[in-house]
Design a protein around this motif. Sequence first.
Motif, short mmCIF file in Angstrom:
data_model
loop_
_atom_site.label_atom_id
_atom_site.label_comp_id
_atom_site.label_asym_id
_atom_site.label_seq_id
_atom_site.Cartn_x
_atom_site.Cartn_y
_atom_site.Cartn_z
N VAL A 25 -0.93 3.32 3.08
CA VAL A 25 -1.07 4.63 2.43
C VAL A 25 -1.02 5.74 3.46
N TYR A 68 1.23 3.57 -3.45
CA TYR A 68 0.81 4.98 -3.56
C TYR A 68 1.98 5.87 -3.97
N GLY A 108 -3.27 -2.38 3.25
CA GLY A 108 -2.88 -1.44 2.21
C GLY A 108 -3.32 -0.03 2.52
N LEU A 109 -4.54 0.13 3.07
CA LEU A 109 -5.01 1.45 3.46
C LEU A 109 -4.15 2.02 4.59
N SER A 152 -5.84 -7.83 3.76
CA SER A 152 -4.79 -7.21 2.95
C SER A 152 -5.18 -5.81 2.52
N MET A 153 -6.43 -5.59 2.21
CA MET A 153 -6.88 -4.26 1.79
C MET A 153 -6.83 -3.27 2.95
N ALA A 183 -3.70 1.81 -4.85
CA ALA A 183 -2.75 1.17 -3.94
C ALA A 183 -3.46 0.20 -3.01
N VAL A 184 -4.64 0.58 -2.50
CA VAL A 184 -5.42 -0.32 -1.65
C VAL A 184 -5.87 -1.54 -2.44
N GLY A 190 0.81 -1.21 0.00
CA GLY A 190 0.00 0.00 0.00
C GLY A 190 0.84 1.26 0.00
N ALA A 244 -2.95 -3.89 -2.92
CA ALA A 244 -2.72 -4.73 -1.74
C ALA A 244 -3.75 -5.86 -1.69
#
Length: 380
Positions: free
Chosen positions: A243, A76, A239-240, A235-236, A96-97, A72, A100
Amino acid sequence: MSDRLPGALTRRPARILLLAVALCLPPFYLDAFWLRIGLFSMAAAIGAVGLSLLSGTAGQLSLGHAFFLAVGAYGYAYLAGEPGPGLPPVLAAVLAVLLAGAAGGLFSPVAGRVKGIYLGIATLALVFLGHHVLLTADSVTGGFNGRSVPPLELGGFAFAASDPELVVLGVPFGAEERLWFLGLALFAFTWFTAGGLLRGRPGRALAALRDSETAAAVMGVDVARHRSAAFVVSSMYAGLAGVLLALAFRRVVPDYFSLALSIDYLAMIVIGGLGSVAGATAGAVFVTALPLLMTRYADQLPLVAAPGSTEGAVGPTEAARYLYGAAIVLVLLYAPDGLHGLARRVREHLRRRRPRTPATDPVPPPPQPAAAARPKEHTP
């Protein structure tokens, strides 16, 4: 019980509103150091909530959370920066999210079929693989020195210190003040989406899967699909968090996303309470803020050396790890459900000890007067 329900329903929105107002006040009163602690804690809380869904609710051990944070953060920095596509920052953050999540999706077949310590070892390989890629893919990651992170812009408003200077109620709003409200918005989004997921049908399926795979399969839960989905969602969230961390650090370097970071996230959810959004948040604040506070006040703490000191004492980062390592041991021994469960038990104990007010005590019925004695009639 029915009389108390409407009052509870009206008090909950009031508490949420009061908490939201309180969380909006720190940028007007605190300096940049405390705002940075809050930003790092909010980013850690977002990632810890994702790991809590995976390990606490679905019962899957993961040691590769740092890898998805790196995806993430670097995703980004590359998509929004130069060299790179130079996409609009908001679009770069969303991609980016999703990147991920796609990385979690590529690994999800393994997560769907492997569990326990074997899944932990498999995800551990992701950390070492990711660290190697971050060091060698110089054109994308910048290599050992990392790369700078472009600020996020939304509708012409930059979440960075820029000209002209923004002043709100007489307080100059720099990068930390602006990012504070971005972090609050992302954290609120994480809190409500994760809470809805846990209360809904997917959360119940994951909890049943954690308790007994056989029983969950008998009830119609697709074991492999729900395991894979939990890994992708976790995973998301990671990723957040990556960022937001990149925006707060303003520069990303490979050494930050190491195995130690994955261990930190496991400590967060264990200390806070597995499977709890509030517990993951509390654990994230504790593990994130402790080393920063010990670094700032190292010269006032016994047995802790200031950063850069050549004395033989323990550094603040190592001392912080010792402390929350001890906290993990205490939690496992005396509060297996973490800080969230401990707080719940304390509230229940105080509620039981709270004396009843006269207005709520049931009013006993008035005593009935005794019947007057009547002489017994003589039966002929």
